[in-house]
Design a protein around this motif. Structure first.
Motif, mmCIF file in Angstrom:
data_model
loop_
_atom_site.group_PDB
_atom_site.id
_atom_site.type_symbol
_atom_site.label_atom_id
_atom_site.label_comp_id
_atom_site.label_asym_id
_atom_site.label_seq_id
_atom_site.Cartn_x
_atom_site.Cartn_y
_atom_site.Cartn_z
ATOM 1 N N PHE A 143 0.831 -1.205 0.000
ATOM 2 C CA PHE A 143 0.000 0.000 0.000
ATOM 3 C C PHE A 143 0.870 1.262 0.000
ATOM 4 C CE2 PHE A 143 -2.677 -3.279 2.029
ATOM 5 C CZ PHE A 143 -3.717 -3.293 1.123
ATOM 6 N N ASP A 144 1.838 1.298 -0.905
ATOM 7 C CA ASP A 144 2.791 2.406 -0.964
ATOM 8 C C ASP A 144 2.151 3.672 -1.537
ATOM 9 O OD1 ASP A 144 5.138 3.801 -0.753
ATOM 10 O OD2 ASP A 144 6.183 2.724 -2.333
ATOM 11 N N ILE A 145 1.588 3.573 -2.706
ATOM 12 C CA ILE A 145 0.825 4.678 -3.279
ATOM 13 C C ILE A 145 -0.592 4.148 -3.423
ATOM 14 C CG2 ILE A 145 0.489 6.212 -5.246
ATOM 15 C CD1 ILE A 145 3.454 5.857 -5.909
ATOM 16 N N VAL A 146 -1.466 4.560 -2.543
ATOM 17 C CA VAL A 146 -2.824 4.034 -2.567
ATOM 18 C C VAL A 146 -3.565 4.652 -3.747
ATOM 19 C CG1 VAL A 146 -4.988 3.843 -1.282
ATOM 20 C CG2 VAL A 146 -2.806 3.620 -0.089
ATOM 21 N N HIS A 147 -4.206 3.794 -4.535
ATOM 22 C CA HIS A 147 -4.912 4.232 -5.740
ATOM 23 C C HIS A 147 -6.333 3.674 -5.744
ATOM 24 C CE1 HIS A 147 -4.089 0.190 -7.192
ATOM 25 N NE2 HIS A 147 -2.799 0.394 -6.974
ATOM 26 N N ILE A 148 -7.085 4.007 -6.758
ATOM 27 C CA ILE A 148 -8.496 3.633 -6.828
ATOM 28 C C ILE A 148 -8.688 2.112 -6.819
ATOM 29 C CG2 ILE A 148 -8.652 3.746 -9.353
ATOM 30 C CD1 ILE A 148 -11.341 4.870 -6.787
ATOM 31 N N GLY A 149 -7.756 1.365 -7.350
ATOM 32 C CA GLY A 149 -7.837 -0.092 -7.293
ATOM 33 C C GLY A 149 -7.788 -0.597 -5.857
ATOM 34 N N HIS A 150 -6.921 0.002 -5.039
ATOM 35 C CA HIS A 150 -6.861 -0.357 -3.616
ATOM 36 C C HIS A 150 -8.182 -0.038 -2.918
ATOM 37 C CE1 HIS A 150 -2.264 0.188 -3.801
ATOM 38 N NE2 HIS A 150 -2.490 -1.105 -3.624
ATOM 39 N N ILE A 151 -8.711 1.144 -3.190
ATOM 40 C CA ILE A 151 -9.963 1.552 -2.546
ATOM 41 C C ILE A 151 -11.085 0.583 -2.925
ATOM 42 C CG2 ILE A 151 -11.696 3.379 -2.343
ATOM 43 C CD1 ILE A 151 -8.957 4.003 -0.989
ATOM 44 N N HIS A 152 -11.154 0.207 -4.182
ATOM 45 C CA HIS A 152 -12.156 -0.758 -4.635
ATOM 46 C C HIS A 152 -11.984 -2.089 -3.890
ATOM 47 C CE1 HIS A 152 -14.915 -2.765 -7.367
ATOM 48 N NE2 HIS A 152 -14.001 -3.699 -7.538
ATOM 49 N N HIS A 153 -10.754 -2.556 -3.784
ATOM 50 C CA HIS A 153 -10.429 -3.807 -3.091
ATOM 51 C C HIS A 153 -10.865 -3.734 -1.621
ATOM 52 C CE1 HIS A 153 -8.045 -7.330 -1.941
ATOM 53 N NE2 HIS A 153 -7.353 -6.590 -1.107
ATOM 54 N N ARG A 169 -13.009 -1.631 -0.190
ATOM 55 C CA ARG A 169 -14.464 -1.467 -0.072
ATOM 56 C C ARG A 169 -15.160 -2.808 -0.243
ATOM 57 N NH1 ARG A 169 -16.929 2.510 -4.276
ATOM 58 N NH2 ARG A 169 -14.792 2.189 -4.610
ATOM 59 N N GLN A 170 -14.740 -3.565 -1.240
ATOM 60 C CA GLN A 170 -15.348 -4.874 -1.471
ATOM 61 C C GLN A 170 -15.096 -5.813 -0.291
ATOM 62 O OE1 GLN A 170 -14.052 -6.624 -5.167
ATOM 63 N NE2 GLN A 170 -16.145 -7.070 -5.727
ATOM 64 N N ALA A 171 -13.870 -5.842 0.197
ATOM 65 C CA ALA A 171 -13.531 -6.696 1.341
ATOM 66 C C ALA A 171 -14.363 -6.299 2.558
ATOM 67 C CB ALA A 171 -12.039 -6.596 1.648
ATOM 68 N N ASN A 172 -14.436 -5.015 2.829
ATOM 69 C CA ASN A 172 -15.178 -4.515 3.977
ATOM 70 C C ASN A 172 -16.649 -4.908 3.920
ATOM 71 O OD1 ASN A 172 -17.032 -2.101 5.012
ATOM 72 N ND2 ASN A 172 -15.240 -2.234 6.322
ATOM 73 N N SER A 173 -17.213 -4.958 2.728
ATOM 74 C CA SER A 173 -18.636 -5.270 2.588
ATOM 75 C C SER A 173 -18.948 -6.727 2.916
ATOM 76 C CB SER A 173 -19.119 -4.942 1.167
ATOM 77 O OG SER A 173 -18.634 -5.889 0.239
ATOM 78 N N LEU A 174 -17.916 -7.570 3.004
ATOM 79 C CA LEU A 174 -18.128 -8.996 3.230
ATOM 80 C C LEU A 174 -17.785 -9.460 4.650
ATOM 81 C CD1 LEU A 174 -16.715 -10.217 -0.190
ATOM 82 C CD2 LEU A 174 -19.120 -10.042 0.478
ATOM 83 N N VAL A 175 -17.321 -8.528 5.488
ATOM 84 C CA VAL A 175 -16.941 -8.888 6.861
ATOM 85 C C VAL A 175 -17.472 -7.842 7.841
ATOM 86 C CG1 VAL A 175 -14.860 -10.142 6.131
ATOM 87 C CG2 VAL A 175 -14.690 -7.709 6.697
ATOM 88 N N ASP A 176 -17.396 -8.191 9.111
ATOM 89 C CA ASP A 176 -17.783 -7.238 10.153
ATOM 90 C C ASP A 176 -16.627 -6.344 10.571
ATOM 91 O OD1 ASP A 176 -20.508 -8.231 10.506
ATOM 92 O OD2 ASP A 176 -19.546 -10.018 11.354
ATOM 93 N N ARG A 177 -15.412 -6.885 10.557
ATOM 94 C CA ARG A 177 -14.221 -6.109 10.912
ATOM 95 C C ARG A 177 -13.120 -6.425 9.917
ATOM 96 N NH1 ARG A 177 -17.598 -4.211 13.361
ATOM 97 N NH2 ARG A 177 -17.740 -3.671 15.553
ATOM 98 N N ALA A 189 -10.543 -15.071 -0.500
ATOM 99 C CA ALA A 189 -11.503 -14.498 -1.450
ATOM 100 C C ALA A 189 -10.760 -13.497 -2.328
ATOM 101 C CB ALA A 189 -12.643 -13.812 -0.709
ATOM 102 N N PHE A 190 -11.048 -13.535 -3.604
ATOM 103 C CA PHE A 190 -10.448 -12.609 -4.547
ATOM 104 C C PHE A 190 -11.469 -11.544 -4.900
ATOM 105 C CE2 PHE A 190 -8.315 -16.658 -5.041
ATOM 106 C CZ PHE A 190 -6.989 -16.282 -4.956
ATOM 107 N N THR A 191 -11.094 -10.298 -4.708
ATOM 108 C CA THR A 191 -12.001 -9.221 -5.093
ATOM 109 C C THR A 191 -12.007 -9.136 -6.618
ATOM 110 O OG1 THR A 191 -10.219 -7.606 -4.738
ATOM 111 C CG2 THR A 191 -11.783 -7.933 -2.932
ATOM 112 N N ASP A 192 -13.033 -8.491 -7.159
ATOM 113 C CA ASP A 192 -13.163 -8.471 -8.621
ATOM 114 C C ASP A 192 -12.198 -7.474 -9.265
ATOM 115 O OD1 ASP A 192 -14.343 -5.841 -8.907
ATOM 116 O OD2 ASP A 192 -16.267 -6.678 -8.311
ATOM 117 N N ASP A 193 -12.135 -7.541 -10.573
ATOM 118 C CA ASP A 193 -11.197 -6.702 -11.326
ATOM 119 C C ASP A 193 -11.874 -5.537 -12.032
ATOM 120 O OD1 ASP A 193 -12.569 -8.053 -13.289
ATOM 121 O OD2 ASP A 193 -10.774 -8.764 -14.342
#
Length: 163
Positions: free
Chosen positions: A31-41, A43-51, A138-142
């Motif tokens: 996570f050196d230069i955080v970009h929109i792909g990281h944010i998408h990843h 967000r998707q991960a967060n939506s599938l777990v409680d923490r 789990a693999f987040t989508d592309d």
């Protein structure tokens, strides 16, 4: 959102969440230069777990080139802490995610879509740690992809040519 200061703190939080019946997830990376792909990843991960926990590779283990990481692990952790999808952030003082996986024992370990067809031996070792504790990968989508290395080359190339 907090930055954890110790493995003990990580372990105690995770145990408390498990006792409360919460689903724990982990994303791990540089996570050196955080970009929109990281944010998408995230967000998707967060939506599938409680923490959602995020572990950041310590500076000494980042192997992306002589000028990397661009930002210190402290600054990368502070940045990740500010992202609303990340509940807890820790700097991992190990070359891979295996140690954090063995301590946290997440229900789900998230990897980006680019790892879906990977034959990377580290991914296989991580899978063993996750599955041996009853979790899954789990693999987040592309749908949104980018590359920190691509961005770094552009930035560093331009800054070098301007000097």
């Amino acid at each position: 959102m907090t930055i954890l200061n110790s493995i003990t703190e990580l372990e105690e939080l995770a145990e408390g969440y498990r006792e409360d019946g919460l689903i724990i997830g982990l994303c791990h990376g540089c996570f050196d230069i955080v970009h929109i792909g990281h944010i998408h990843h995230l967000r998707q991960a967060n939506s599938l777990v409680d923490r959602l926990f995020v572990s950041i590779t310590a500076d000494k283990y980042v192997n992306k080139g002589s000028d990397r990481p661009i930002f210190s692990d402290y600054h990368r952790a502070k940045f990740m802490e500010s992202i609303r999808y990340c509940h807890h952030v820790i700097v991992s003082d190990s070359p891979t995610a295996e140690f954090i996986l063995s301590v946290l024992r997440p229900h789900v370990f998230f990897k980006g879509a680019d790892y879906g067809a990977s034959t990377d031996l580290r991914l296989n070792a991580e899978r063993v740690f996750v599955e041996s504790n009853g979790g899954s990968i789990a693999f987040t989508d592309d749908k949104v992809m980018d590359s920190t290395s691509r961005i770094a080359k552009i930035i560093m190339g331009k800054s070098m040519s301007n000097t």
